[in-house]
Design a protein around this motif. Structure first.
Motif, PDB file in Angstrom:
ATOM      1  N   GLN A   1       0.748  -1.144   0.022  1.00  0.00           N
ATOM      2  CA  GLN A   1       0.007  -0.025   0.091  1.00  0.00           C
ATOM      3  C   GLN A   1       0.875   1.241   0.047  1.00  0.00           C
ATOM      4  O   GLN A   1       2.047   1.176   0.711  1.00  0.00           O
ATOM      5  CB  GLN A   1      -0.889  -0.008   1.332  1.00  0.00           C
ATOM      6  CG  GLN A   1      -1.885  -1.011   1.378  1.00  0.00           C
ATOM      7  CD  GLN A   1      -2.620  -1.116   2.466  1.00  0.00           C
ATOM      8  OE1 GLN A   1      -2.622  -1.711   3.473  1.00  0.00           O
ATOM      9  NE2 GLN A   1      -3.765  -0.137   2.595  1.00  0.00           N
TER      10      GLN A   1
ATOM     11  N   HIS B   1      -4.826   6.906  -2.520  1.00  0.00           N
ATOM     12  CA  HIS B   1      -4.567   5.866  -1.882  1.00  0.00           C
ATOM     13  C   HIS B   1      -4.118   4.828  -3.092  1.00  0.00           C
ATOM     14  O   HIS B   1      -4.949   4.993  -3.890  1.00  0.00           O
ATOM     15  CB  HIS B   1      -5.540   4.999  -1.066  1.00  0.00           C
ATOM     16  CG  HIS B   1      -5.137   3.835  -0.280  1.00  0.00           C
ATOM     17  ND1 HIS B   1      -3.858   3.703   0.454  1.00  0.00           N
ATOM     18  CD2 HIS B   1      -5.451   2.609  -0.076  1.00  0.00           C
ATOM     19  CE1 HIS B   1      -3.871   2.661   0.804  1.00  0.00           C
ATOM     20  NE2 HIS B   1      -4.916   1.806   0.677  1.00  0.00           N
TER      21      HIS B   1
ATOM     22  N   HIS C   1     -17.168  -5.049   1.973  1.00  0.00           N
ATOM     23  CA  HIS C   1     -16.910  -3.844   2.497  1.00  0.00           C
ATOM     24  C   HIS C   1     -17.268  -2.532   1.857  1.00  0.00           C
ATOM     25  O   HIS C   1     -17.472  -2.855   0.475  1.00  0.00           O
ATOM     26  CB  HIS C   1     -15.634  -3.737   3.193  1.00  0.00           C
ATOM     27  CG  HIS C   1     -14.672  -3.700   1.932  1.00  0.00           C
ATOM     28  ND1 HIS C   1     -14.324  -4.699   1.307  1.00  0.00           N
ATOM     29  CD2 HIS C   1     -13.898  -2.561   1.514  1.00  0.00           C
ATOM     30  CE1 HIS C   1     -13.265  -4.507   0.425  1.00  0.00           C
ATOM     31  NE2 HIS C   1     -13.066  -3.103   0.341  1.00  0.00           N
ATOM     32  N   GLN C   2     -17.119  -1.310   2.227  1.00  0.00           N
ATOM     33  CA  GLN C   2     -17.299  -0.108   1.326  1.00  0.00           C
ATOM     34  C   GLN C   2     -16.030   0.675   1.703  1.00  0.00           C
ATOM     35  O   GLN C   2     -15.666   0.793   2.709  1.00  0.00           O
ATOM     36  CB  GLN C   2     -18.576   0.772   2.044  1.00  0.00           C
ATOM     37  CG  GLN C   2     -19.896   0.059   1.641  1.00  0.00           C
ATOM     38  CD  GLN C   2     -20.929   0.891   2.464  1.00  0.00           C
ATOM     39  OE1 GLN C   2     -20.742   0.922   3.599  1.00  0.00           O
ATOM     40  NE2 GLN C   2     -21.950   1.424   1.639  1.00  0.00           N
ATOM     41  N   ASP C   3     -15.309   0.801   0.440  1.00  0.00           N
ATOM     42  CA  ASP C   3     -14.178   1.767   0.803  1.00  0.00           C
ATOM     43  C   ASP C   3     -13.985   3.156   1.370  1.00  0.00           C
ATOM     44  O   ASP C   3     -13.066   3.264   1.829  1.00  0.00           O
ATOM     45  CB  ASP C   3     -13.399   1.996  -0.593  1.00  0.00           C
ATOM     46  CG  ASP C   3     -12.803   0.564  -1.340  1.00  0.00           C
ATOM     47  OD1 ASP C   3     -12.761  -0.493  -0.596  1.00  0.00           O
ATOM     48  OD2 ASP C   3     -12.552   0.485  -2.575  1.00  0.00           O
TER      49      ASP C   3
ATOM     50  N   TYR D   1     -12.853   3.591   4.873  1.00  0.00           N
ATOM     51  CA  TYR D   1     -11.404   3.940   5.189  1.00  0.00           C
ATOM     52  C   TYR D   1     -10.934   5.326   4.958  1.00  0.00           C
ATOM     53  O   TYR D   1      -9.833   5.797   5.252  1.00  0.00           O
ATOM     54  CB  TYR D   1     -10.523   2.899   4.372  1.00  0.00           C
ATOM     55  CG  TYR D   1     -10.648   1.558   4.735  1.00  0.00           C
ATOM     56  CD1 TYR D   1     -10.191   0.922   5.651  1.00  0.00           C
ATOM     57  CD2 TYR D   1     -11.575   0.949   3.835  1.00  0.00           C
ATOM     58  CE1 TYR D   1     -10.208  -0.382   6.068  1.00  0.00           C
ATOM     59  CE2 TYR D   1     -11.650  -0.647   4.134  1.00  0.00           C
ATOM     60  CZ  TYR D   1     -11.130  -1.209   5.385  1.00  0.00           C
ATOM     61  OH  TYR D   1     -11.279  -2.469   5.577  1.00  0.00           O
TER      62      TYR D   1
ATOM     63  N   CYS E   1     -12.638   4.535  -7.420  1.00  0.00           N
ATOM     64  CA  CYS E   1     -11.560   3.458  -7.400  1.00  0.00           C
ATOM     65  C   CYS E   1     -11.418   2.813  -8.646  1.00  0.00           C
ATOM     66  O   CYS E   1     -12.371   2.417  -9.283  1.00  0.00           O
ATOM     67  CB  CYS E   1     -12.005   2.099  -6.178  1.00  0.00           C
ATOM     68  SG  CYS E   1     -10.759   0.927  -5.989  1.00  0.00           S
TER      69      CYS E   1
ATOM     70  N   TRP F   1      -9.566  -0.668 -10.400  1.00  0.00           N
ATOM     71  CA  TRP F   1      -9.024  -1.789 -10.047  1.00  0.00           C
ATOM     72  C   TRP F   1      -8.800  -2.498 -11.281  1.00  0.00           C
ATOM     73  O   TRP F   1      -9.615  -3.040 -12.092  1.00  0.00           O
ATOM     74  CB  TRP F   1     -10.233  -2.571  -9.499  1.00  0.00           C
ATOM     75  CG  TRP F   1     -10.070  -3.890  -8.468  1.00  0.00           C
ATOM     76  CD1 TRP F   1      -9.996  -3.978  -7.319  1.00  0.00           C
ATOM     77  CD2 TRP F   1      -9.966  -5.261  -9.184  1.00  0.00           C
ATOM     78  NE1 TRP F   1      -9.624  -5.505  -6.973  1.00  0.00           N
ATOM     79  CE2 TRP F   1      -9.878  -6.042  -8.024  1.00  0.00           C
ATOM     80  CE3 TRP F   1     -10.134  -5.803 -10.345  1.00  0.00           C
ATOM     81  CZ2 TRP F   1     -10.049  -7.557  -8.103  1.00  0.00           C
ATOM     82  CZ3 TRP F   1     -10.208  -7.037 -10.630  1.00  0.00           C
ATOM     83  CH2 TRP F   1     -10.068  -8.017  -9.785  1.00  0.00           C
TER      84      TRP F   1
ATOM     85  N   TYR G   1      -9.063  -5.626   7.633  1.00  0.00           N
ATOM     86  CA  TYR G   1      -9.902  -6.275   6.509  1.00  0.00           C
ATOM     87  C   TYR G   1     -11.371  -6.299   7.378  1.00  0.00           C
ATOM     88  O   TYR G   1     -11.734  -7.312   7.606  1.00  0.00           O
ATOM     89  CB  TYR G   1      -9.598  -7.558   6.168  1.00  0.00           C
ATOM     90  CG  TYR G   1      -8.511  -7.577   4.905  1.00  0.00           C
ATOM     91  CD1 TYR G   1      -7.542  -6.792   5.010  1.00  0.00           C
ATOM     92  CD2 TYR G   1      -8.615  -8.688   3.917  1.00  0.00           C
ATOM     93  CE1 TYR G   1      -6.450  -6.563   4.150  1.00  0.00           C
ATOM     94  CE2 TYR G   1      -7.477  -8.573   2.960  1.00  0.00           C
ATOM     95  CZ  TYR G   1      -6.510  -7.440   2.954  1.00  0.00           C
ATOM     96  OH  TYR G   1      -5.680  -7.613   2.109  1.00  0.00           O
TER      97      TYR G   1
ATOM     98  N   PRO H   1     -17.117   4.509  -4.178  1.00  0.00           N
ATOM     99  CA  PRO H   1     -16.536   3.952  -2.906  1.00  0.00           C
ATOM    100  C   PRO H   1     -17.546   3.995  -1.909  1.00  0.00           C
ATOM    101  O   PRO H   1     -17.314   3.018  -0.835  1.00  0.00           O
ATOM    102  CB  PRO H   1     -15.760   5.493  -2.184  1.00  0.00           C
ATOM    103  CG  PRO H   1     -16.708   6.473  -2.893  1.00  0.00           C
ATOM    104  CD  PRO H   1     -17.016   5.954  -4.336  1.00  0.00           C
TER     105      PRO H   1
ATOM    106  N   ILE I   1      -6.957   4.622  -5.549  1.00  0.00           N
ATOM    107  CA  ILE I   1      -8.192   5.351  -5.338  1.00  0.00           C
ATOM    108  C   ILE I   1      -8.104   6.653  -5.646  1.00  0.00           C
ATOM    109  O   ILE I   1      -7.203   7.611  -4.951  1.00  0.00           O
ATOM    110  CB  ILE I   1      -8.771   5.059  -3.967  1.00  0.00           C
ATOM    111  CG1 ILE I   1      -9.077   3.476  -3.922  1.00  0.00           C
ATOM    112  CG2 ILE I   1     -10.280   5.746  -3.703  1.00  0.00           C
ATOM    113  CD1 ILE I   1      -9.449   2.777  -2.609  1.00  0.00           C
TER     114      ILE I   1
END
Ligand SMILES: CCCC(=O)SCCNC(=O)CCNC(=O)[C@H](O)C(C)(C)COP(=O)(O)OP(=O)(O)OC[C@H]1O[C@@H](n2cnc3c(N)ncnc32)[C@H](O)[C@@H]1OP(=O)(O)O
Ligand SMILES: Nc1ncnc2c1ncn2[C@@H]1O[C@H](COP(=O)(O)OP(=O)(O)OP(=O)(O)O)[C@@H](O)[C@H]1O
Ligand SMILES: O=C(O)CCC(=O)C(=O)O
Ligand SMILES: [Fe+2]
Ligand SMILES: [Mg+2]
Length: 307
Positions: A121, A154, A174-176, A179, A190, A192, A232, A259, A280
């Motif tokens: 990361q 990120h 999850h939902q980004d 974070y 985001c 990917w 996580y 997100p 992101i």
């Protein structure tokens, strides 16, 4: 915030072309409304642009994600893989990089190699990997969601390991946005990119279409028997009846997603290490983020591109 920490990435793109009047739409942040459209369409999650077809735009509006096939070349992906290998073998060292090992091997003293690194990361200080965030074909699409002044808030390269049998290679739903306390969420996207063929065998991305229209839900560690990787977190109370879509992707395909879209990934049942690259992106605001005063997570070290 100094210039280095400013982490600004202006797109290398010129101004986007104007849309035809029939495509000109209302957008909550711009307030642009076509005077000529008889049935003006409300677009909430995409900006006016000349890149997305009306169909693609409507798909993202409705579903919260959009797959663009074959966006990153094999040559670029090979270069990212090579650089990732050097980082894992510690031939390249970066001060701010976060290196994660899967929780199932985290206590073992293993020699540095690609087989022990699950995720890196904040690779923004690595010029070779950061090239990914500056690829014009990625930015061209990102701009459809963020607008023209873009920052990578990120960055990640995930190397999902073969599951040891404990199912720790899964990423819970999850939902980004959980974070990143930033917004407006509709201007964050985001990207990917599959760095190889990815399907349910090696743990593809799973999305719950349309969930980007909901709110940010409470997240916590799932109570999984085999353990869960640090940070996580998963949504505890999502609708079990929501349709789950497994995104099968080819090398170079890229999915752009909102997100708030609920997503995760399954376990890797193969012996290979499933690789994806993720930045992101968000628009640049006064202190980085467009509306919050917090420094966005991972927001440093990037350089502005030539306008
Ligand atoms: C939308 C985006 C999603 C995200 O961005 S995720 C959120 C942002 N990411 C993060 O916060 C990064 C999380 N990772 C980390 O903090 C670090 O990689 C991590 C897990 C602490 C490891 O740090 P290091 O200092 O390199 O590790 P270390 O080997 O010395 O271990 C320190 C202690 O952590 C444990 N650990 C390592 N990897 C783990 C894992 N995957 N899951 C759970 N625990 C893990 C490790 O066992 C060790 O524990 P202990 O102190 O010996 O009891
Ligand atoms: N009913 C559910 N409740 C909670 N989490 C779920 C549920 N179904 C799937 N998930 C989570 O969603 C992610 C993807 O699930 P998926 O079913 O694709 O993978 P898998 O269960 O690892 O593999 P497979 O089902 O292909 O054998 C995983 O993190 C999984 O834990
Ligand atoms: O590719 C995956 O496993 C999903 C990763 C993800 O959603 C995340 O890190 O936020
Ligand atoms: Fe995510
Ligand atoms: Mg399953």
């Amino acid at each position: 915030m100094d210039a280095r920490a400013a982490a600004r990435l202006r797109t290398v793109l010129g101004h986007l072309g104007r849309l035809e009047p029939r495509d000109v739409v209302a957008h909550p942040t711009s307030g642009t409304v076509s005077p000529t459209s008889f049935h003006p369409q409300q677009f909430q999650f995409t900006l006016d642009n000349s890149i997305l077809s009306l169909e693609q735009r409507q798909f993202y509006e409705e579903n919260g994600y959009l797959v663009i096939k074959n966006l990153v070349s094999d040559e670029d992906i090979q270069r990212f893989r090579d650089e990732f290998g050097k980082i894992c073998r510690k031939e390249v060292k970066l001060d701010r990089l976060v290196i994660m090992k899967d929780v199932s091997i985290s206590k073992l003293q293993l020699a540095p190699s690609e087989k022990v690194v699950t995720k890196i990361q904040d690779f923004q200080e690595d010029p070779e990997l950061f090239r990914y965030c500056t690829l014009p074909q990625i930015l061209k699409y990102v701009e459809c969601f963020t607008g023209p002044n873009i920052m990578a808030m990120h960055t990640m390269l995930i190397n999902k390991p073969p599951d040891t049998g404990k199912k720790t290679s899964r990423h819970p739903l999850h939902q980004d946005l959980h974070y990143f306390p930033c917004g407006p969420s509709n201007l964050i996207v985001c990207a990917w990119t599959a760095m190889e063929h990815i399907d349910r065998n090696n743990g593809c991305l799973v999305v719950l279409p349309g969930t980007h229209k909901g709110s940010l839900k409470p997240h916590d560690y799932p109570k999984w028997e085999g353990g869960v990787n640090k940070m996580y977190h998963g949504i505890q109370d999502y609708d079990e009846n929501s349709a789950r879509v497994h995104l099968v992707m080819e090398k170079g395909d890229t999915v752009f997603f909102h997100p708030l879209l609920i997503h995760g990934s399954g376990r890797n049942k193969t012996q290979g290490f499933r690789k994806v690259g993720i930045p992101i992106a968000a628009p640049i605001g006064k202190d980085g983020c467009v509306s919050c005063s917090a420094t966005p997570y991972g927001y440093d070290g990037l350089k502005p591109k030539n306008p």
